[in-house]
Design an enzyme around this catalytic site. Sequence first.
Site, PDB file in Angstrom:
ATOM      1  N   GLU A   1      39.977  46.264  29.508  1.00  0.00           N
ATOM      2  CA  GLU A   1      38.995  46.517  30.563  1.00  0.00           C
ATOM      3  C   GLU A   1      39.186  47.911  31.139  1.00  0.00           C
ATOM      4  O   GLU A   1      40.109  48.146  31.927  1.00  0.00           O
ATOM      5  CB  GLU A   1      39.169  45.491  31.691  1.00  0.00           C
ATOM      6  CG  GLU A   1      39.201  44.051  31.235  1.00  0.00           C
ATOM      7  CD  GLU A   1      39.866  43.136  32.279  1.00  0.00           C
ATOM      8  OE1 GLU A   1      39.508  43.195  33.456  1.00  0.00           O
ATOM      9  OE2 GLU A   1      40.771  42.372  31.901  1.00  0.00           O
TER      10      GLU A   1
ATOM     11  N   HIS B   1      37.546  40.394  41.096  1.00  0.00           N
ATOM     12  CA  HIS B   1      36.317  40.477  40.309  1.00  0.00           C
ATOM     13  C   HIS B   1      35.036  40.236  41.114  1.00  0.00           C
ATOM     14  O   HIS B   1      34.130  39.523  40.680  1.00  0.00           O
ATOM     15  CB  HIS B   1      36.388  39.486  39.140  1.00  0.00           C
ATOM     16  CG  HIS B   1      37.394  39.856  38.073  1.00  0.00           C
ATOM     17  ND1 HIS B   1      37.846  41.135  37.880  1.00  0.00           N
ATOM     18  CD2 HIS B   1      38.043  39.092  37.130  1.00  0.00           C
ATOM     19  CE1 HIS B   1      38.705  41.155  36.869  1.00  0.00           C
ATOM     20  NE2 HIS B   1      38.853  39.935  36.409  1.00  0.00           N
TER      21      HIS B   1
ATOM     22  N   HIS C   1      34.237  42.736  30.409  1.00  0.00           N
ATOM     23  CA  HIS C   1      35.332  41.758  30.311  1.00  0.00           C
ATOM     24  C   HIS C   1      35.308  40.895  29.042  1.00  0.00           C
ATOM     25  O   HIS C   1      35.621  39.705  29.084  1.00  0.00           O
ATOM     26  CB  HIS C   1      35.315  40.867  31.566  1.00  0.00           C
ATOM     27  CG  HIS C   1      36.653  40.353  31.973  1.00  0.00           C
ATOM     28  ND1 HIS C   1      37.362  39.422  31.237  1.00  0.00           N
ATOM     29  CD2 HIS C   1      37.424  40.640  33.036  1.00  0.00           C
ATOM     30  CE1 HIS C   1      38.506  39.154  31.848  1.00  0.00           C
ATOM     31  NE2 HIS C   1      38.576  39.887  32.949  1.00  0.00           N
TER      32      HIS C   1
HETATM   33  C1  GLA Z   1      41.559  40.050  34.683  1.00  0.00           C
HETATM   34  C2  GLA Z   1      42.760  39.881  35.529  1.00  0.00           C
HETATM   35  C3  GLA Z   1      43.524  38.685  35.109  1.00  0.00           C
HETATM   36  C4  GLA Z   1      42.637  37.470  35.121  1.00  0.00           C
HETATM   37  C5  GLA Z   1      41.428  37.699  34.258  1.00  0.00           C
HETATM   38  C6  GLA Z   1      40.472  36.552  34.332  1.00  0.00           C
HETATM   39  O1  GLA Z   1      41.874  40.540  33.461  1.00  0.00           O
HETATM   40  O2  GLA Z   1      43.594  41.016  35.523  1.00  0.00           O
HETATM   41  O3  GLA Z   1      44.616  38.486  35.955  1.00  0.00           O
HETATM   42  O4  GLA Z   1      42.216  37.205  36.414  1.00  0.00           O
HETATM   43  O5  GLA Z   1      40.782  38.869  34.629  1.00  0.00           O
HETATM   44  O6  GLA Z   1      41.074  35.321  34.203  1.00  0.00           O
END
Ligand code: GLA
Length: 384
Positions: free
Chosen positions: A346, A136, A210
């Site tokens: 997402e 991220h 997100h």
């Molecule tokens: C995304 C990732 C997850 C986790 C979340 C945040 O969805 O795929 O593994 O890291 O973000 O916690």
Amino acid sequence: MHITHLTTMILAASVVLVGCRSTEDSIMESKSGFTVTDAAGLDIGPVRMITLRNLNGMEVELMELGATVTKVVVPDRNGDPTDVVLGFDTVEEYPEKSQYFGCTVGRVGNRIAYGIFSLDGKAYELAANNGENHLHGGERGFDKCRWSSDPVMTSDGPGVRFTLRSPDGDEGYPGSLDAEVTYVLTESNELVVEMGAVTDAATPVNLVHHTYWNLGGHDSGSILDETLTIAADRYTPIDAGFIPTGELAPVEGTALDFRAPKTIGRDIGAFPENGEDPGGFDHNFCLEGEAGTMREVVRLSDPDTGIVMTIETDQPGLQFYTGNFLNGMTGKGGAVYDKFGGLCLETQTYPDSINRMGEDGWPDVVLRPGEVYRHRMIHRFTTD
Ligand code: GLA
């Protein structure tokens, strides 16, 4: 092309003041006392919160920190207002407790193996902030930056345009990137999220929205009884560090087959807790239809409130994540967010695409000068 030109193009046809409604009725602004410091430790001022309202009683609250959605209130099947996104009462709690709640993730959402990639013959190294991998956007991704905000009235409804300049070398990424996200709340109960970016040097880009959804209400507990459909016949299998193996495997005969509606809880046991891995769904689906073309790819419904959300997107992939890492933190109004207390849908390119460049079936994640990155989502709310 500068990013404002992109916005002008997108909004040109639609920016008019809505005749009978004043902007004050549909866009409300306030300033939180919370102040963000920039990467150099400089104070960059209080965070602005903006609330959008439509004529059907729908309300969307947004904030500049992370260009984040903090609240989405929709009427349930009895007309009762229900806040369907996880969040916190104060801005301060987002950097402290949030696991990317409601934010805009960037420069590259999801994972890059070992945080390394090469582009045009040059090697780059990014932060390994998720075990040995990059997640991220790094230590201080776009979710932790204060974006600038401009309220906009469109013919579809009220909105806010957030903009952010990510300098050359930001979190190790090449090129200076101008990113923007426009949220519009339409009079047809849609939350439209439109992301865009331009760059002055080749760089990977994958902006990701997100929000953690719980259509039973953010404080209603588990999402396992919600019914989900995902239009995807393949997914990207992953290793123990959640990095794709490179294969694009059929969902047929696996717990990841959501082509026909099923409850999330039905097959979730196929992914049990295992050491550091909390278990649950955290997978990228290869969406049907052509990337770059808007098509409906998700339908989610809650049995108690009757609230239904569909998602249309132009992206090739979708990370379906069931809030596996939620740890009982206290959220809005004292709600407790436990594991499976919310879910993320997402839309994105596939994880680690930058290390799969040119491989069959893998999307192109590189943005070059002169090109415009575009990413669109329409969340449509109804009841059944
Ligand atoms: C995304 C990732 C997850 C986790 C979340 C945040 O969805 O795929 O593994 O890291 O973000 O916690």
